[in-house]
Motif scaffolding. Structure first.
Motif, PDB file in Angstrom:
ATOM      1  N   PHE A   1       9.404   0.007   6.094  1.00 29.67           N
ATOM      2  CA  PHE A   1       8.652  -0.345   5.462  1.00 29.67           C
ATOM      3  C   PHE A   1       6.698  -0.538   4.728  1.00 29.67           C
ATOM      4  O   PHE A   1       6.701   0.694   5.951  1.00 29.67           O
ATOM      5  CB  PHE A   1       8.896  -2.005   5.584  1.00 29.67           C
ATOM      6  CG  PHE A   1       7.808  -2.090   6.855  1.00 29.67           C
ATOM      7  CD1 PHE A   1       7.510  -2.192   7.993  1.00 29.67           C
ATOM      8  CD2 PHE A   1       6.172  -2.824   6.456  1.00 29.67           C
ATOM      9  CE1 PHE A   1       7.096  -2.391   9.061  1.00 29.67           C
ATOM     10  CE2 PHE A   1       5.890  -3.236   7.629  1.00 29.67           C
ATOM     11  CZ  PHE A   1       6.320  -3.113   8.817  1.00 29.67           C
ATOM     12  N   VAL A   2       6.851  -1.094   3.775  1.00 29.69           N
ATOM     13  CA  VAL A   2       4.951  -0.727   3.332  1.00 29.69           C
ATOM     14  C   VAL A   2       4.283  -1.320   3.341  1.00 29.69           C
ATOM     15  O   VAL A   2       4.972  -2.728   3.863  1.00 29.69           O
ATOM     16  CB  VAL A   2       5.608  -0.005   1.700  1.00 29.69           C
ATOM     17  CG1 VAL A   2       4.462  -0.146   0.806  1.00 29.69           C
ATOM     18  CG2 VAL A   2       6.556   1.345   1.216  1.00 29.69           C
ATOM     19  N   ASP A   3       3.355  -1.080   4.198  1.00 29.49           N
ATOM     20  CA  ASP A   3       1.593  -1.911   4.680  1.00 29.49           C
ATOM     21  C   ASP A   3       1.768  -3.106   3.214  1.00 29.49           C
ATOM     22  O   ASP A   3       1.348  -2.185   2.046  1.00 29.49           O
ATOM     23  CB  ASP A   3       1.090  -1.117   4.558  1.00 29.49           C
ATOM     24  CG  ASP A   3      -0.113  -2.373   5.415  1.00 29.49           C
ATOM     25  OD1 ASP A   3       0.530  -3.751   5.490  1.00 29.49           O
ATOM     26  OD2 ASP A   3      -1.330  -1.885   6.300  1.00 29.49           O
ATOM     27  N   VAL A   4       2.029  -4.480   3.062  1.00 29.11           N
ATOM     28  CA  VAL A   4       1.208  -5.023   1.855  1.00 29.11           C
ATOM     29  C   VAL A   4      -0.167  -4.887   1.415  1.00 29.11           C
ATOM     30  O   VAL A   4      -0.070  -3.998   0.013  1.00 29.11           O
ATOM     31  CB  VAL A   4       0.736  -6.364   2.672  1.00 29.11           C
ATOM     32  CG1 VAL A   4       0.628  -7.469   2.006  1.00 29.11           C
ATOM     33  CG2 VAL A   4       2.465  -7.428   3.221  1.00 29.11           C
ATOM     34  N   ASP A   5      -1.165  -4.089   1.572  1.00 29.59           N
ATOM     35  CA  ASP A   5      -1.881  -3.301   0.978  1.00 29.59           C
ATOM     36  C   ASP A   5      -2.009  -2.380   0.442  1.00 29.59           C
ATOM     37  O   ASP A   5      -2.266  -1.919  -0.906  1.00 29.59           O
ATOM     38  CB  ASP A   5      -3.201  -2.984   2.257  1.00 29.59           C
ATOM     39  CG  ASP A   5      -3.585  -4.791   2.499  1.00 29.59           C
ATOM     40  OD1 ASP A   5      -3.476  -5.341   2.505  1.00 29.59           O
ATOM     41  OD2 ASP A   5      -3.722  -4.474   3.904  1.00 29.59           O
ATOM     42  N   GLN A   6      -0.705  -1.199   0.938  1.00 31.08           N
ATOM     43  CA  GLN A   6      -0.749  -0.636   0.718  1.00 31.08           C
ATOM     44  C   GLN A   6       0.158  -0.172  -0.411  1.00 31.08           C
ATOM     45  O   GLN A   6       0.044  -0.192  -1.602  1.00 31.08           O
ATOM     46  CB  GLN A   6      -0.091   0.634   1.808  1.00 31.08           C
ATOM     47  CG  GLN A   6       0.763   1.831   0.644  1.00 31.08           C
ATOM     48  CD  GLN A   6       1.145   3.102   2.064  1.00 31.08           C
ATOM     49  OE1 GLN A   6       1.834   2.217   3.515  1.00 31.08           O
ATOM     50  NE2 GLN A   6       1.417   3.897   2.139  1.00 31.08           N
ATOM     51  N   SER A   7       1.538  -0.955  -0.621  1.00 38.91           N
ATOM     52  CA  SER A   7       2.228  -2.058  -1.845  1.00 38.91           C
ATOM     53  C   SER A   7       1.206  -2.624  -2.930  1.00 38.91           C
ATOM     54  O   SER A   7       1.581  -1.820  -3.913  1.00 38.91           O
ATOM     55  CB  SER A   7       2.838  -3.033  -0.796  1.00 38.91           C
ATOM     56  OG  SER A   7       2.357  -3.968  -1.176  1.00 38.91           O
TER      57      SER A   7
END
Length: 57
Positions: free
Chosen positions: A9-15
């Protein structure tokens, strides 16, 4: 022991960063197309009503 599976999964900040970056790239592409059209045909951006006013003066 089993090998632990890596989290995909992609981190929220990264997304959020990737979404903002893609939005900015899309906006940049739109501006490049608009500027290229203006360079190719600059007189199409001028309203024709100003031409008539200048000719009457």
């Amino acid at each position: 022991m089993e090998n632990p599976t890596p989290e995909t999964f992609v981190d929220v900040d990264q997304s959020i960063c990737l979404g903002f970056l893609s939005l900015m790239c899309f906006f940049l592409m739109l501006m490049m197309v608009r500027c290229a059209k203006l360079i190719v045909d600059p007189y199409s951006a001028i309203p024709t009503s100003t031409w008539e006013e200048e000719q009457l003066d």
